[in-house]
Design a protein around this motif. Structure first.
Motif, PDB file in Angstrom:
ATOM      1  N   ALA A   1      10.412   6.849  -7.498  1.00 23.73           N
ATOM      2  CA  ALA A   1      11.015   8.436  -7.062  1.00 23.73           C
ATOM      3  C   ALA A   1      10.892   8.694  -5.917  1.00 23.73           C
ATOM      4  O   ALA A   1      11.704   9.407  -5.291  1.00 23.73           O
ATOM      5  N   LYS A   2      10.036   8.150  -5.053  1.00 22.18           N
ATOM      6  CA  LYS A   2       9.785   8.592  -3.534  1.00 22.18           C
ATOM      7  C   LYS A   2      10.638   7.430  -2.579  1.00 22.18           C
ATOM      8  O   LYS A   2       9.861   6.886  -2.017  1.00 22.18           O
ATOM      9  N   SER A   3      11.876   7.642  -2.757  1.00 19.15           N
ATOM     10  CA  SER A   3      12.425   6.640  -1.883  1.00 19.15           C
ATOM     11  C   SER A   3      12.483   6.969  -0.306  1.00 19.15           C
ATOM     12  O   SER A   3      12.790   5.990   0.330  1.00 19.15           O
ATOM     13  N   GLU A   4      11.771   8.000  -0.142  1.00 19.67           N
ATOM     14  CA  GLU A   4      12.022   8.471   1.342  1.00 19.67           C
ATOM     15  C   GLU A   4      10.597   7.751   1.988  1.00 19.67           C
ATOM     16  O   GLU A   4      10.469   7.642   3.195  1.00 19.67           O
ATOM     17  N   LEU A   5       9.961   7.190   1.080  1.00 13.15           N
ATOM     18  CA  LEU A   5       8.719   6.670   1.748  1.00 13.15           C
ATOM     19  C   LEU A   5       9.097   5.310   2.279  1.00 13.15           C
ATOM     20  O   LEU A   5       9.937   4.448   2.048  1.00 13.15           O
ATOM     21  N   LYS A   6       8.453   5.114   3.588  1.00 15.26           N
ATOM     22  CA  LYS A   6       8.801   3.762   4.610  1.00 15.26           C
ATOM     23  C   LYS A   6       8.143   2.594   4.057  1.00 15.26           C
ATOM     24  O   LYS A   6       7.062   2.605   3.415  1.00 15.26           O
ATOM     25  N   PRO A   7       8.754   1.498   4.163  1.00 12.76           N
ATOM     26  CA  PRO A   7       8.340   0.325   3.875  1.00 12.76           C
ATOM     27  C   PRO A   7       6.930  -0.010   4.144  1.00 12.76           C
ATOM     28  O   PRO A   7       5.912  -0.715   3.087  1.00 12.76           O
ATOM     29  N   ASN A   8       6.439   0.369   5.356  1.00 15.21           N
ATOM     30  CA  ASN A   8       5.108   0.049   5.686  1.00 15.21           C
ATOM     31  C   ASN A   8       3.880   0.965   4.813  1.00 15.21           C
ATOM     32  O   ASN A   8       3.041   0.463   4.568  1.00 15.21           O
ATOM     33  N   THR A   9       4.199   2.130   4.473  1.00 11.05           N
ATOM     34  CA  THR A   9       3.699   2.852   3.755  1.00 11.05           C
ATOM     35  C   THR A   9       3.385   2.310   2.231  1.00 11.05           C
ATOM     36  O   THR A   9       2.553   2.347   1.891  1.00 11.05           O
ATOM     37  N   VAL A  10       4.523   2.029   1.900  1.00 10.68           N
ATOM     38  CA  VAL A  10       4.581   1.382   0.369  1.00 10.68           C
ATOM     39  C   VAL A  10       3.725   0.179   0.475  1.00 10.68           C
ATOM     40  O   VAL A  10       2.849  -0.074  -0.464  1.00 10.68           O
ATOM     41  N   ALA A  11       3.621  -0.613   1.445  1.00  4.61           N
ATOM     42  CA  ALA A  11       2.989  -1.871   1.555  1.00  4.61           C
ATOM     43  C   ALA A  11       1.428  -1.567   1.782  1.00  4.61           C
ATOM     44  O   ALA A  11       0.661  -2.113   1.005  1.00  4.61           O
ATOM     45  N   ILE A  12       1.079  -0.416   2.359  1.00  7.37           N
ATOM     46  CA  ILE A  12      -0.351   0.173   2.177  1.00  7.37           C
ATOM     47  C   ILE A  12      -0.746   0.612   1.045  1.00  7.37           C
ATOM     48  O   ILE A  12      -1.859   0.225   0.220  1.00  7.37           O
ATOM     49  N   TYR A  13       0.266   1.147   0.105  1.00 10.98           N
ATOM     50  CA  TYR A  13       0.006   1.726  -1.224  1.00 10.98           C
ATOM     51  C   TYR A  13      -0.398   0.548  -2.049  1.00 10.98           C
ATOM     52  O   TYR A  13      -1.085   0.376  -2.989  1.00 10.98           O
ATOM     53  N   ASP A  14       0.571  -0.483  -1.983  1.00 13.01           N
ATOM     54  CA  ASP A  14       0.713  -1.635  -2.747  1.00 13.01           C
ATOM     55  C   ASP A  14      -0.896  -2.242  -2.556  1.00 13.01           C
ATOM     56  O   ASP A  14      -1.357  -2.843  -3.847  1.00 13.01           O
ATOM     57  N   ARG A  15      -1.291  -2.646  -1.399  1.00 17.56           N
ATOM     58  CA  ARG A  15      -2.422  -3.209  -1.154  1.00 17.56           C
ATOM     59  C   ARG A  15      -3.445  -2.299  -1.749  1.00 17.56           C
ATOM     60  O   ARG A  15      -4.495  -3.045  -2.463  1.00 17.56           O
ATOM     61  N   ASP A  16      -3.592  -0.973  -1.652  1.00 19.60           N
ATOM     62  CA  ASP A  16      -4.738  -0.145  -2.004  1.00 19.60           C
ATOM     63  C   ASP A  16      -4.820  -0.233  -3.650  1.00 19.60           C
ATOM     64  O   ASP A  16      -5.788  -0.295  -4.380  1.00 19.60           O
ATOM     65  N   MET A  17      -3.550  -0.150  -4.117  1.00 21.32           N
ATOM     66  CA  MET A  17      -3.434  -0.181  -5.431  1.00 21.32           C
ATOM     67  C   MET A  17      -4.142  -1.255  -6.252  1.00 21.32           C
ATOM     68  O   MET A  17      -4.884  -1.430  -7.115  1.00 21.32           O
ATOM     69  N   ASN A  18      -3.865  -2.541  -5.596  1.00 18.73           N
ATOM     70  CA  ASN A  18      -4.127  -3.804  -6.190  1.00 18.73           C
ATOM     71  C   ASN A  18      -5.395  -4.307  -5.851  1.00 18.73           C
ATOM     72  O   ASN A  18      -6.180  -5.232  -6.399  1.00 18.73           O
ATOM     73  N   LEU A  19      -5.996  -3.800  -4.642  1.00 17.90           N
ATOM     74  CA  LEU A  19      -7.191  -4.039  -4.300  1.00 17.90           C
ATOM     75  C   LEU A  19      -8.410  -3.437  -4.617  1.00 17.90           C
ATOM     76  O   LEU A  19      -9.408  -3.651  -5.125  1.00 17.90           O
ATOM     77  N   TYR A  20      -8.122  -1.996  -4.628  1.00 21.71           N
ATOM     78  CA  TYR A  20      -9.318  -1.066  -5.045  1.00 21.71           C
ATOM     79  C   TYR A  20      -9.136  -0.417  -6.550  1.00 21.71           C
ATOM     80  O   TYR A  20     -10.180  -0.076  -7.014  1.00 21.71           O
ATOM     81  N   LEU A  21      -7.866  -0.359  -6.996  1.00 18.38           N
ATOM     82  CA  LEU A  21      -7.484   0.155  -8.413  1.00 18.38           C
ATOM     83  C   LEU A  21      -7.379  -0.773  -9.322  1.00 18.38           C
ATOM     84  O   LEU A  21      -6.819  -0.401 -10.362  1.00 18.38           O
ATOM     85  N   LYS A  22      -7.530  -2.038  -9.092  1.00 17.99           N
ATOM     86  CA  LYS A  22      -6.999  -3.129 -10.175  1.00 17.99           C
ATOM     87  C   LYS A  22      -7.766  -2.788 -11.618  1.00 17.99           C
ATOM     88  O   LYS A  22      -7.174  -2.717 -12.730  1.00 17.99           O
ATOM     89  N   ASP A  23      -8.966  -2.255 -11.481  1.00 15.19           N
ATOM     90  CA  ASP A  23      -9.843  -2.213 -12.702  1.00 15.19           C
ATOM     91  C   ASP A  23      -9.207  -0.990 -13.586  1.00 15.19           C
ATOM     92  O   ASP A  23      -9.418  -0.763 -14.867  1.00 15.19           O
ATOM     93  N   TRP A  24      -8.412  -0.304 -12.968  1.00 17.05           N
ATOM     94  CA  TRP A  24      -7.926   1.194 -13.746  1.00 17.05           C
ATOM     95  C   TRP A  24      -6.398   0.829 -14.140  1.00 17.05           C
ATOM     96  O   TRP A  24      -5.554   1.721 -14.671  1.00 17.05           O
ATOM     97  N   HIS A  25      -5.650  -0.074 -13.574  1.00 15.16           N
ATOM     98  CA  HIS A  25      -4.236  -0.324 -14.181  1.00 15.16           C
ATOM     99  C   HIS A  25      -3.949  -0.346 -15.263  1.00 15.16           C
ATOM    100  O   HIS A  25      -2.931   0.432 -15.666  1.00 15.16           O
ATOM    101  N   HIS A  26      -4.899  -0.677 -16.531  1.00 17.40           N
ATOM    102  CA  HIS A  26      -4.451  -0.789 -17.833  1.00 17.40           C
ATOM    103  C   HIS A  26      -4.777   0.754 -18.508  1.00 17.40           C
ATOM    104  O   HIS A  26      -4.576   1.046 -19.752  1.00 17.40           O
ATOM    105  N   LEU A  27      -5.522   1.523 -17.911  1.00 23.04           N
ATOM    106  CA  LEU A  27      -6.067   2.697 -18.085  1.00 23.04           C
ATOM    107  C   LEU A  27      -4.808   3.921 -18.345  1.00 23.04           C
ATOM    108  O   LEU A  27      -4.117   3.886 -17.218  1.00 23.04           O
ATOM    109  N   LYS A  28      -4.626   4.802 -19.173  1.00 20.88           N
ATOM    110  CA  LYS A  28      -3.935   6.034 -19.055  1.00 20.88           C
ATOM    111  C   LYS A  28      -4.332   6.723 -17.724  1.00 20.88           C
ATOM    112  O   LYS A  28      -5.557   7.054 -17.688  1.00 20.88           O
ATOM    113  N   ILE A  29      -3.463   7.618 -17.183  1.00 21.11           N
ATOM    114  CA  ILE A  29      -3.829   8.201 -15.887  1.00 21.11           C
ATOM    115  C   ILE A  29      -4.854   9.537 -16.337  1.00 21.11           C
ATOM    116  O   ILE A  29      -5.565   9.966 -15.538  1.00 21.11           O
ATOM    117  N   THR A  30      -4.461   9.864 -17.594  1.00 21.84           N
ATOM    118  CA  THR A  30      -5.373  10.804 -18.332  1.00 21.84           C
ATOM    119  C   THR A  30      -6.718  10.618 -18.686  1.00 21.84           C
ATOM    120  O   THR A  30      -7.709  11.275 -19.032  1.00 21.84           O
TER     121      THR A  30
END
Length: 353
Positions: free
Chosen positions: A41-70
């Motif tokens: 949805a956030k198409s305006e995000l720059k590739p470098n920003t998305v790369a940082i987000y990808d890294r943090d999601m997979n490095l720091y929040l991997k144990d949350w991936h399967h959980l509902k956000i609520t």
């Protein structure tokens, strides 16, 4: 029954309610799915920003991936922030603020029969309410005035492999480093400089949609303009000012170039330090703050500063400022070396490391 209550109807209502709650729960995405929808949805995000987000999601929040956000609680948020902070305080802040943004995006978006599926506020609010985000000191490193002559001399006179070749790679490392300190651009902006956005006739370069979303048109000092004209002369059809070895893409990650100059001079620096060096030189040259902010494309429209609303920076002021900065950082001797470079075409010419 004697009170006019049909127990079967009540049971049916409870059953329907439970069924609807299950359906609603199924519609609430897991953390990883919510993240993917958010990035799409956030198409305006720059590739470098998305790369940082990808890294943090997979490095720091991997144990949350399967959980509902609520299913993420305030206690989990506090624990996760503390855990990440042990290794990287900056990314601890970034990661939890990212999760908050994802949560709030879906909280506003997800409805059923015009009723919100998520009614609770983001659990990250506990970090905001209790001031638990890490306090980070802004970096202030730069090449100071006593170091600048040695630093520039090392850049101009260091020889790299293929340094003097009359092609798109000739003097690439020198020109790459000098562009930082002569423009104040960010690393990715210098790496991605394209000939399509450089006007050699009028001596300007354009950065399309930089970090603040507003295009930057920057005049060039006479030495940098000469450098770009020479690079263009030997560009060999390359799209980029600083092409990668395949001549199709732009260069990336030239940290070894930084390390070489640091090894030679003893002056440690990052590419962003050179942006601070540029602004420090501008200030030392007596260039006004509004002009400096215009040069580095920082907004100076502050509600508390009425004068900013009336301040217009003329193109000539910008060009004069760029020339002052260039004259300060480059001595006449360094300019002479740059203007009198040799470009060799003999394939047997000795190659430098």
């Amino acid at each position: 029954m004697s009170q006019g209550i049909n127990p079967n109807e009540k049971k049916e209502q409870l059953r329907q309610k439970a069924s609807q709650e299950r359906i609603n729960h199924q519609k609430i995405p897991t953390v990883i799915d919510a993240y993917r929808h958010y990035i799409e949805a956030k198409s305006e995000l720059k590739p470098n920003t998305v790369a940082i987000y990808d890294r943090d999601m997979n490095l720091y929040l991997k144990d949350w991936h399967h959980l509902k956000i609520t299913e993420i609680t305030m206690q989990m948020v506090v624990g996760k922030h503390a855990e990440i902070s042990q290794t990287n305080k900056s990314h601890a802040n970034i990661t939890l603020k990212l999760f908050s943004a994802i949560y709030n995006y879906h909280r506003k978006r997800l409805t059923n029969n015009n009723q919100p599926l998520i009614t609770e506020f983001s659990p990250v609010q506990i970090l905001y309410q209790n001031d638990l985000f890490n306090k980070l000191k802004p970096r202030k490193n730069y090449i100071n005035s006593e170091q600048q002559a040695d630093w520039v001399s090392a850049i101009v006179q260091t020889q790299w492999r293929g340094n003097e070749k009359a092609n798109e790679y000739g003097y690439l490392n020198q020109d790459f480093l000098l562009t930082f300190v002569l423009t104040g651009l960010r690393r990715t902006e210098v790496e991605q400089l394209a000939w399509a956005n450089i006007d050699l006739k009028y001596g300007t370069l354009k950065i399309i949609n930089p970090k603040n979303g507003e295009d930057l048109l920057l005049p060039l000092g006479e030495t940098l303009l000469h450098i770009f004209k020479q690079r263009n002369k030997y560009s060999n059809g390359s799209k980029y000012v600083f092409p990668a070895t395949n001549n199709q893409n732009h260069i990336k990650d030239r940290r070894h170039v930084r390390h070489k100059i640091t090894e030679t001079t003893g002056i440690a620096f990052t590419f962003h330090d050179l942006r601070r060096t540029f602004t420090s030189i501008a200030n030392r040259c007596g260039i006004g703050m509004y002009t400096i902010k215009a040069l580095i494309n920082h907004s100076y429209q502050d509600d508390s500063d009425i004068t900013a609303d009336y301040t217009q920076i003329d193109a000539k002021d910008l060009r004069d400022a760029m020339q002052k900065i260039e004259n300060h950082i480059l001595s006449d001797d360094m300019k002479n070396i740059i203007f009198n470079r040799e470009y060799l075409t003999d394939k047997s010419t000795r190659m430098y490391r």
